[in-house]
Design a protein around this motif. Structure first.
Motif, PDB file in Angstrom:
ATOM      1  N   UNK A 160      53.214  72.948   6.806  1.00 39.63           N
ATOM      2  CA  UNK A 160      53.993  73.066   5.571  1.00 39.63           C
ATOM      3  C   UNK A 160      53.849  71.809   4.721  1.00 39.63           C
ATOM      4  N   UNK A 161      53.925  70.654   5.357  1.00 37.31           N
ATOM      5  CA  UNK A 161      53.791  69.375   4.644  1.00 37.31           C
ATOM      6  C   UNK A 161      52.409  69.260   4.014  1.00 37.31           C
ATOM      7  N   UNK A 162      51.379  69.610   4.765  1.00 39.73           N
ATOM      8  CA  UNK A 162      50.014  69.543   4.243  1.00 39.73           C
ATOM      9  C   UNK A 162      49.834  70.501   3.063  1.00 39.73           C
ATOM     10  N   UNK A 163      50.506  71.643   3.126  1.00 41.09           N
ATOM     11  CA  UNK A 163      50.446  72.621   2.044  1.00 41.09           C
ATOM     12  C   UNK A 163      51.209  72.144   0.810  1.00 41.09           C
ATOM     13  N   UNK A 164      52.120  71.168   1.009  1.00 39.17           N
ATOM     14  CA  UNK A 164      52.879  70.609  -0.107  1.00 39.17           C
ATOM     15  C   UNK A 164      54.248  71.210  -0.300  1.00 39.17           C
ATOM     16  N   UNK A 165      54.788  71.829   0.784  1.00 34.46           N
ATOM     17  CA  UNK A 165      56.102  72.475   0.718  1.00 34.46           C
ATOM     18  C   UNK A 165      57.025  71.786   1.714  1.00 34.46           C
ATOM     19  N   UNK A 166      58.169  71.299   1.228  1.00 37.03           N
ATOM     20  CA  UNK A 166      59.085  70.499   2.064  1.00 37.03           C
ATOM     21  C   UNK A 166      59.574  71.316   3.257  1.00 37.03           C
ATOM     22  N   UNK A 167      59.332  70.853   4.488  1.00 36.29           N
ATOM     23  CA  UNK A 167      59.784  71.617   5.652  1.00 36.29           C
ATOM     24  C   UNK A 167      61.205  71.302   6.115  1.00 36.29           C
ATOM     25  N   UNK A 221      55.822  65.595  -4.632  1.00 37.20           N
ATOM     26  CA  UNK A 221      54.512  65.724  -4.002  1.00 37.20           C
ATOM     27  C   UNK A 221      54.523  65.100  -2.605  1.00 37.20           C
ATOM     28  N   UNK A 222      53.708  65.623  -1.696  1.00 36.38           N
ATOM     29  CA  UNK A 222      53.669  65.087  -0.327  1.00 36.38           C
ATOM     30  C   UNK A 222      52.891  63.772  -0.250  1.00 36.38           C
ATOM     31  N   UNK A 223      53.332  62.926   0.665  1.00 36.96           N
ATOM     32  CA  UNK A 223      52.698  61.634   0.927  1.00 36.96           C
ATOM     33  C   UNK A 223      52.006  61.698   2.283  1.00 36.96           C
ATOM     34  N   UNK A 224      50.816  61.112   2.372  1.00 35.65           N
ATOM     35  CA  UNK A 224      50.188  60.899   3.673  1.00 35.65           C
ATOM     36  C   UNK A 224      50.043  59.399   3.888  1.00 35.65           C
ATOM     37  N   UNK A 225      50.364  58.946   5.082  1.00 39.66           N
ATOM     38  CA  UNK A 225      50.367  57.518   5.373  1.00 39.66           C
ATOM     39  C   UNK A 225      48.963  57.003   5.643  1.00 39.66           C
ATOM     40  N   UNK A 226      48.672  55.825   5.103  1.00 35.91           N
ATOM     41  CA  UNK A 226      47.465  55.091   5.485  1.00 35.91           C
ATOM     42  C   UNK A 226      47.838  54.056   6.530  1.00 35.91           C
TER      43      UNK A 226
END
Length: 296
Positions: free
Chosen positions: A173-180, A230-235
């Motif tokens: 869901x997060x990768x798709x951009x929808x808050x889980x 928008x979703x965040x991905x950590x570096x």
């Protein structure tokens, strides 16, 4: 999603509304059109503040003489109280059935194996009297079954579905951009339209008045939507709720959800915003993803 996987969404709650005024009651409150909800269609919607800010989001499913509401469990008590405040003299009964019903999610592909299943977001059918529907927000999120807890595991066995790790569903869901999850962190901090509800089929701009409608319509009609969730991905590093996000020295947004599945309110039209760039907070380096279902 694997076609044989099922995810027991124990973080979801089920409310039930019925009574002769139930339909009109919901229509006057929610951002979507209750007339879309039928035995064969389910809708996603929200309850906003009078200023149009996010308060609650949920899925509405027709059930018997009333409506089931599928919401995040952490929001259930607040949503119950808010609906009760608006009830006034309306002939509406509001029940919390979370101890009796459970929500299970499975793949889009599995849904299409059901007799009569149609490849349409929100399409709803019955399995042994229990509603199954393609997620009305985005059919890539798969389908949901709402079922009495006592019947759950026998039904899953008959359907050849196998209980899987819920974190897989959250991550998808997060990768798709929808808050889980963690929706309470958005309350009163973001306009409903900034939650991408137009793209997620959660707002109907043709219906009549509802709570928060005036500002929502103004942002839409005057083309003033300049920020999106928008979703965040950590570096690397660590996020903190409420901290600003920068590209070089230019502020580009703010972290609103900082846990395992982080989201931020981003100035997505800003000249400094580019999904290919690295962004930073005080303690973290991050990427910001723009889902492909957001076209502008």
């Amino acid at each position: 999603m694997n076609i044989k996987n099922v995810y027991i969404l124990d973080d979801r709650a089920i409310l039930y509304l019925n009574g002769v005024d139930a339909k009109e009651f919901l229509q006057n409150l929610i951002s979507n059109d209750i007339n879309k909800v039928s035995e064969t269609n389910t809708c996603f919607t929200s309850l906003l503040s009078p200023q149009g800010k996010f308060l609650y989001e949920f899925i509405i499913i027709k059930h018997k003489s009333g409506y089931l509401i599928d919401c995040e469990k952490s929001q259930a008590d607040g949503l119950f109280r808010q609906l009760s405040i608006y009830k006034l003299r309306s002939k509406v009964e509001i029940l919390n059935l979370s101890n009796e019903f459970v929500v299970a999610a499975f793949s889009h592909e599995k849904f299409l194996t059901f007799d009569g299943g149609q490849d349409i977001s929100g399409f709803t059918l019955k399995y042994r009297e229990d509603p199954i529907f393609l997620d009305p927000r985005n059919k890539q999120l798969g389908a949901r079954l709402i079922i009495n807890l006592e019947k759950l595991y026998l039904s899953l066995k008959k359907l050849d579905l196998h209980d899987s790790n819920l974190s897989e569903y959250y991550s998808y869901s997060h990768k798709l951009g929808i808050v889980p999850k963690d929706l309470n962190k958005l309350q009163n901090k973001i306009f409903g339209i900034e939650c991408n509800y137009e793209e997620l089929n959660g707002i109907d701009f043709k219906k009549g008045c509802y709570v928060g409608q005036e500002n929502t319509a103004r942002i839409k009609l005057k083309n003033k939507l300049s920020k999106r969730l928008l979703p965040i991905s950590m570096v690397n590093g660590e996020l903190t709720e409420g901290e600003n996000i920068y590209y070089n020295d230019n502020e580009i947004g703010k972290v609103l959800i900082d846990k395992e599945y982080p989201f931020a309110l981003i100035k997505y039209l800003d000249e400094n915003f580019n999904v290919k760039s690295d962004f930073n907070t005080k303690e973290a380096s991050i990427k910001i993803e723009k889902p492909d279902w957001i076209k502008n």
